[in-house]
Design a protein around this motif. Structure first.
Motif, PDB file in Angstrom:
ATOM      1  N   GLU A 103     -29.628  22.028 -32.527  1.00  0.00           N
ATOM      2  CA  GLU A 103     -30.186  21.611 -33.807  1.00  0.00           C
ATOM      3  C   GLU A 103     -29.251  20.584 -34.427  1.00  0.00           C
ATOM      4  N   VAL A 104     -29.821  19.491 -34.904  1.00  0.00           N
ATOM      5  CA  VAL A 104     -29.055  18.414 -35.517  1.00  0.00           C
ATOM      6  C   VAL A 104     -29.661  18.165 -36.893  1.00  0.00           C
ATOM      7  N   ASP A 105     -28.809  18.042 -37.915  1.00  0.00           N
ATOM      8  CA  ASP A 105     -29.359  17.757 -39.243  1.00  0.00           C
ATOM      9  C   ASP A 105     -28.404  16.894 -40.050  1.00  0.00           C
ATOM     10  N   GLY A 106     -28.906  16.456 -41.191  1.00  0.00           N
ATOM     11  CA  GLY A 106     -28.118  15.598 -42.064  1.00  0.00           C
ATOM     12  C   GLY A 106     -28.225  14.141 -41.690  1.00  0.00           C
ATOM     13  N   LYS A 107     -29.342  13.538 -41.988  1.00  0.00           N
ATOM     14  CA  LYS A 107     -29.559  12.107 -41.710  1.00  0.00           C
ATOM     15  C   LYS A 107     -29.321  11.794 -40.232  1.00  0.00           C
ATOM     16  N   VAL A 108     -30.211  12.262 -39.413  1.00  0.00           N
ATOM     17  CA  VAL A 108     -30.121  12.046 -37.975  1.00  0.00           C
ATOM     18  C   VAL A 108     -30.446  10.583 -37.668  1.00  0.00           C
ATOM     19  N   TYR A 109     -29.597   9.957 -36.863  1.00  0.00           N
ATOM     20  CA  TYR A 109     -29.731   8.548 -36.507  1.00  0.00           C
ATOM     21  C   TYR A 109     -29.480   8.422 -35.010  1.00  0.00           C
ATOM     22  N   VAL A 110     -30.449   7.875 -34.287  1.00  0.00           N
ATOM     23  CA  VAL A 110     -30.302   7.664 -32.852  1.00  0.00           C
ATOM     24  C   VAL A 110     -30.535   6.183 -32.584  1.00  0.00           C
ATOM     25  N   LYS A 111     -29.588   5.534 -31.884  1.00  0.00           N
ATOM     26  CA  LYS A 111     -29.706   4.101 -31.621  1.00  0.00           C
ATOM     27  C   LYS A 111     -29.429   3.830 -30.150  1.00  0.00           C
ATOM     28  N   THR A 112     -30.269   2.969 -29.588  1.00  0.00           N
ATOM     29  CA  THR A 112     -30.029   2.449 -28.248  1.00  0.00           C
ATOM     30  C   THR A 112     -29.918   0.942 -28.380  1.00  0.00           C
ATOM     31  N   GLN A 113     -30.026   0.254 -27.270  1.00  0.00           N
ATOM     32  CA  GLN A 113     -29.863  -1.198 -27.285  1.00  0.00           C
ATOM     33  C   GLN A 113     -30.809  -1.874 -28.283  1.00  0.00           C
ATOM     34  N   THR A 114     -32.096  -1.516 -28.286  1.00  0.00           N
ATOM     35  CA  THR A 114     -33.049  -2.168 -29.195  1.00  0.00           C
ATOM     36  C   THR A 114     -33.819  -1.201 -30.074  1.00  0.00           C
ATOM     37  N   GLN A 115     -33.734   0.100 -29.827  1.00  0.00           N
ATOM     38  CA  GLN A 115     -34.522   1.065 -30.574  1.00  0.00           C
ATOM     39  C   GLN A 115     -33.665   1.917 -31.502  1.00  0.00           C
ATOM     40  N   VAL A 116     -34.302   2.361 -32.600  1.00  0.00           N
ATOM     41  CA  VAL A 116     -33.650   3.252 -33.561  1.00  0.00           C
ATOM     42  C   VAL A 116     -34.651   4.321 -33.973  1.00  0.00           C
ATOM     43  N   ALA A 117     -34.199   5.564 -34.092  1.00  0.00           N
ATOM     44  CA  ALA A 117     -35.003   6.667 -34.617  1.00  0.00           C
ATOM     45  C   ALA A 117     -34.185   7.361 -35.692  1.00  0.00           C
ATOM     46  N   THR A 118     -34.824   7.678 -36.830  1.00  0.00           N
ATOM     47  CA  THR A 118     -34.144   8.400 -37.891  1.00  0.00           C
ATOM     48  C   THR A 118     -35.026   9.541 -38.377  1.00  0.00           C
ATOM     49  N   SER A 119     -34.374  10.615 -38.830  1.00  0.00           N
ATOM     50  CA  SER A 119     -35.072  11.756 -39.410  1.00  0.00           C
ATOM     51  C   SER A 119     -34.056  12.576 -40.191  1.00  0.00           C
ATOM     52  N   ASP A 120     -34.541  13.608 -40.878  1.00  0.00           N
ATOM     53  CA  ASP A 120     -33.629  14.500 -41.590  1.00  0.00           C
ATOM     54  C   ASP A 120     -33.048  15.552 -40.667  1.00  0.00           C
ATOM     55  N   GLN A 121     -33.824  15.978 -39.667  1.00  0.00           N
ATOM     56  CA  GLN A 121     -33.346  16.952 -38.697  1.00  0.00           C
ATOM     57  C   GLN A 121     -34.052  16.761 -37.367  1.00  0.00           C
ATOM     58  N   ALA A 122     -33.413  17.290 -36.320  1.00  0.00           N
ATOM     59  CA  ALA A 122     -33.984  17.256 -34.981  1.00  0.00           C
ATOM     60  C   ALA A 122     -33.558  18.531 -34.265  1.00  0.00           C
ATOM     61  N   ALA A 123     -34.411  18.997 -33.356  1.00  0.00           N
ATOM     62  CA  ALA A 123     -34.086  20.198 -32.588  1.00  0.00           C
ATOM     63  C   ALA A 123     -34.641  20.055 -31.185  1.00  0.00           C
TER      64      ALA A 123
END
Length: 186
Positions: A103-123
């Motif tokens: 479980e990941v929380d607190g302004k989740v930010y995932v970045k690759t070479q050209t893509q970005v995904a953000t959310s408040d939590q991920a599991a």
């Protein structure tokens, strides 16, 4: 490939493949091309291991890196399954196979070479191979193309994904997508 790698890779899969797959109308996530031989580096301000609870908690400026992929958050919890006899928790160092969920929380930010995904939590649930990103807004972008909703559920084994809108009731509201025609040729 270890289960920890798979779980972290699943979180990365959203940023790597989701917006491109949705933009092309595909039902599978096609961009996940991570290699099991690349190291995963985890940094945080603090690591707390609760052996009795089968839990490891990374807090404060959590960074998970593999190759060109970066995951940032405030906190990441790694839950370990009970050992075979059902009485004892497997210790975090015992086996990566013992991970039950992340479980990941607190302004989740995932970045690759050209893509970005953000959310408040991920599991990521290892038993069901399901990734869920949720919050006030889940934003997936690939260059100028953007998809916005409030809950993304991905069955990693099939690549089937559902993005729910942001209405007052879960599943209601609207999903928003902005596609730039000029980006299709890239």
């Amino acid at each position: 490939m270890t289960r920890l790698f798979c779980a972290l890779a699943a979180l990365f899969a959203v940023a790597i493949g989701c917006s491109a797959a949705m933009a092309q109308g595909e039902s599978r996530f096609t961009g996940l091309k991570l290699s099991g031989d690349q190291p995963i580096q985890i940094e945080s301000d603090k690591l707390e291991v609760r052996d009795a609870d089968g839990l490891a908690i990374f807090t404060g400026n959590v960074n998970v890196m593999q190759g060109e992929t970066l995951l940032k958050s405030t906190r990441m919890k790694v839950f370990y399954a009970k050992s075979g006899d059902g009485n004892e928790q497997a210790a975090p160092g015992d086996s990566m196979q013992s991970i039950e969920r992340i479980e990941v929380d607190g302004k989740v930010y995932v970045k690759t070479q050209t893509q970005v995904a953000t959310s408040d939590q991920a599991a990521f649930d290892m038993a069901t191979d399901t990734l869920t990103m949720s919050g006030k807004e889940v934003v997936l972008s690939d260059g100028p193309n953007v998809i916005v909703g409030c809950k993304l559920t991905v069955l990693m084994s099939t690549g089937e994904a559902t993005l729910d809108g942001c209405g007052k009731k879960e599943g209601s509201g609207r999903v928003k997508m902005l596609l730039q025609p000029s980006s299709r040729s890239q």
